[in-house]
Design a protein around this motif. Structure first.
Motif, PDB file in Angstrom:
ATOM      1  N   LEU A 139       0.848  -1.186   0.000  1.00 18.00           N
ATOM      2  CA  LEU A 139       0.000   0.000   0.000  1.00 18.00           C
ATOM      3  C   LEU A 139       0.889   1.242   0.000  1.00 18.00           C
ATOM      4  O   LEU A 139       2.042   1.187   0.403  1.00 18.00           O
ATOM      5  N   THR A 140       0.326   2.357  -0.467  1.00 18.57           N
ATOM      6  CA  THR A 140       1.014   3.642  -0.327  1.00 18.57           C
ATOM      7  C   THR A 140       0.713   4.131   1.087  1.00 18.57           C
ATOM      8  O   THR A 140      -0.392   4.562   1.381  1.00 18.57           O
ATOM      9  N   ARG A 163       1.487   6.577   3.076  1.00 17.37           N
ATOM     10  CA  ARG A 163       1.125   7.948   3.460  1.00 17.37           C
ATOM     11  C   ARG A 163      -0.182   8.403   2.814  1.00 17.37           C
ATOM     12  O   ARG A 163      -0.569   9.554   2.963  1.00 17.37           O
ATOM     13  N   MET A 164      -0.839   7.499   2.061  1.00 19.48           N
ATOM     14  CA  MET A 164      -2.105   7.860   1.435  1.00 19.48           C
ATOM     15  C   MET A 164      -3.235   7.258   2.267  1.00 19.48           C
ATOM     16  O   MET A 164      -3.045   6.279   2.977  1.00 19.48           O
ATOM     17  N   ALA A 223      -7.217   3.467  -5.834  1.00 18.75           N
ATOM     18  CA  ALA A 223      -6.097   3.270  -6.754  1.00 18.75           C
ATOM     19  C   ALA A 223      -6.253   1.960  -7.525  1.00 18.75           C
ATOM     20  O   ALA A 223      -5.698   1.810  -8.611  1.00 18.75           O
TER      21      ALA A 223
END
Lengths: 267, 345
Positions: free
Chosen positions: A87-88, A90-91, A99
């Motif tokens: 996963l990203t 900081r998103m 996404a």
């Protein structure tokens, strides 16, 4: 239907990760790939969406061969769940799930983060489906626990209603209870969509519990292919026999000192 | 998997074999030789850069201050300037006769009209003798007039810095995209972008401003462009390196479903690098404010232009006011950017 046709992969250093693997997985099957580390499980999975280019052989998904020309189209229909969740961090959770739609969302909408109401509703329903609550939606993915992150990973994977789900050791870093929950989620969500699941695992008990079929791999070859009932304890013993230090490649055994018990050769 | 293949086991020797244990000293004759070479280099270059003379002059200055040395060139020079710098200029005086549009009923804030008597020696052409000639002049006195002028010029400087920063951010985004090894299109675009970045970084703002003043004339245009071009090289390099070093895992996840390069960059990389980007951009803003005060020296607008003018006219009290203003602005900006960074990261 996924067909592997004589897939071989040789790494630049000469190691054969896969040698002429041929297997086909019918539509809707939950197929577990089992084997010691370094057996080539991940390499085989990554061949399906082209993250790994095989040295030889072809992948055919529902009659369409994977080539550079068809890769973009096929990748939208093949979802992937990763060992490290990918996963990203900081998103937000919502951003990570949305996404999963990026291949079908226009660049302008994607850059602005302006998703259609249907897409946003779908993200919410999938997050509810994997057992998260509305208060998680705006949290950063990095603030969640490992189990919750993988739930987000599962929700992201099903955003495009895939026909094939590749799960690359999805529960390797989770505890047994959460592992069962996550695998259950993947199995049930895939059944609802009649999606084929190709799931690599370490744990024999989980493989028997969730797999419709078990494919055992060792040193880049398929050494077992059958139902969980056929995967007896003797078969398990045979699959893992002699597998010592997990990642020690065969070449290294030759340089070990003669006359020493092999388990003293520390990795 | 490719990684795990590289792990090699440490071979364990057979039991009973004698082992040769030794732990060497960390330094050898080789290191002493390097030390002597470094010392020789420092002595040679130190003499060429007059470091020996600097030590002597500074020693004299310290001696002069504490009363041991009679004379010091350094102290003389500094005290001459220092005396004329204090007190800093605050107000302005203008002759009312020269102000055409002055409204006596409605004077500017804090301003007053004062009458000054001037005594001049004039040659009487009839008697051929010098005579005292008294002349009365009305002066418009603004007690904080110069502070206000510096404030206006400072604002202009900050505006130049802000626009220079905006310009550099806009210019560096495409540069960073092409200069990031994992997102550029091919070797040619990569080399082109990296070359442009090196070129921009190698041109100091002051030199660029010098040429741009020739092209665009005196004023802020040259300032904004000079600051923007140099900073674009800096930002392009650092933005690109952060893209290259970002965690690959989320990018792989998006690549696996065929999201495309731009969307992968936006969703898989940008959230990771945003705090660093803000830090770089704030540094550039800070640097641009300081540089904007300097490039005014070559006529590119702002407080520097005023500073240069006053310096050339030996009005060191005005120079003092400007220097204090620059210090205050840089200090406030430091505080502001520290707080913004703490809030956003």
């Amino acid at each position: 239907m996924i067909e592997f046709k004589e897939i071989s992969k040789q790494w630049p250093d000469g190691t054969m990760a896969l040698s002429e693997v041929s297997v086909s997985i019918p539509k809707g099957q939950f197929c577990v790939i089992l084997g010691p580390s370094g057996a080539g499980k991940s390499t085989l999975l990554r061949a399906v969406n082209g993250l790994m280019q095989p040295t030889n052989g072809r992948i055919v998904i529902d009659g369409t061969a994977l080539t550079p020309a068809t890769a973009r189209y096929l990748r939208q229909r093949v979802a992937m769940i990763h060992q490290h969740f990918n996963l990203t961090l900081r998103m937000s959770v919502a951003g990570n799930v949305l996404a999963g739609l990026l291949p079908v969302v226009s660049t302008g909408r994607a850059i602005l983060g302006w998703f259609t109401p249907e897409h946003r509703a779908k993200a919410c329903s999938l997050l509810a489906r994997v057992g998260l609550t509305p208060k998680h939606v705006q949290r950063r993915a990095g603030e969640l626990s490992g189990g919750q992150q993988q739930r987000v990973g599962v929700a992201r994977a099903f955003m495009l209603d895939p026909e094939v789900v590749l799960a690359d050791e999805p529960v390797a870093s989770l505890d047994p209870k959460i592992s069962r929950e996550i695998l259950g989620l993947i199995r049930d969500a895939a059944r609802e969509r009649n999606a084929t699941v190709l799931c690599s695992l370490h744990q024999v008990d989980l493989a028997r519990e969730f797999g419709d079929r078990i494919v055992g791999m060792r040193d880049g070859k398929i050494v077992f292919d059958g139902t969980p009932a056929e995967f007896t304890d003797e078969r398990v013993e045979a699959l893992y026999r002699g597998a010592k230090w997990e990642d020690t490649p065969k070449v290294e055994e030759e340089v070990s000192f003669e006359g020493m018990p092999s388990d003293l050769v520390a990795a | 998997m490719g990684q795990s293949m590289k792990i090699k086991p440490i071979p364990v020797p057979a039991q009973g074999s004698t082992l040769d244990w030794h732990l060497d000293q960390p330094y050898r004759a080789k290191h002493l030789l390097w030390l002597l070479l470094a010392l020789a280099f420092l002595l040679f270059t130190g003499h060429r850069t007059e470091m020996d003379k600097m030590v002597v002059m500074t020693g004299q200055a310290v001696g002069n201050v504490i009363g041991l040395a009679d004379d010091s060139q350094v102290v003389r020079g500094l005290s001459r300037v220092g005396e004329s710098m204090w007190p800093p200029a605050l107000g302005t005086q203008e002759e009312v006769a020269r102000l055409t549009d002055l409204d006596r009923e409605n004077l500017p804030f804090l301003a007053s009209i004062q009458v000054h008597e001037r005594v001049e020696q004039k040659l009487n052409t009839d008697t051929l003798e010098l005579e005292e000639h008294r002349e009365q002049a009305e002066l418009l006195v603004k007690p904080l007039g110069y502070v206000w002028l510096v404030f206006i010029k400072m604002l202009e400087t900050i505006e130049i810095a802000i626009w220079g920063t905006l310009f550099s951010v806009v210019l560096s985004i495409p540069l960073a995209w092409y200069a990031a090894r994992n997102y550029t299109y091919n070797k040619f675009t990569y080399t082109l972008a990296r070359g442009t970045i090196s070129l921009l970084r190698s041109m100091p703002e002051l030199i660029v401003a010098l040429f741009l003043v020739l092209a665009y004339g005196f004023g802020p245009i040259a300032g904004v462009l000079a600051l923007g071009l140099h900073a674009a090289g800096f930002l392009g390099k650092f933005y690109a390196e952060d893209i290259e070093n970002a965690d690959k895992k989320p990018q792989e996840a998006l690549e696996a479903i065929g999201a495309g390069k731009l969307k992968t960059l936006w969703y898989g990389v940008m959230p990771q690098v945003v705090p660093q980007y803000i830090a770089y951009t704030l540094y550039i803003l800070d640097r641009n404010v300081r540089m904007a005060t300097v490039i005014g020296l070559v006529g590119a607008g702002g407080i520097g232009q005023e500073l240069k003018g006053r310096f050339d006219m030996f009005q060191y009290d005005h120079v003092a006011t400007i220097l204090i203003a620059i210090f205050i602005v840089v200090f406030l900006l430091d505080q502001f950017s520290a707080r913004l960074r703490a809030k956003l990261i």
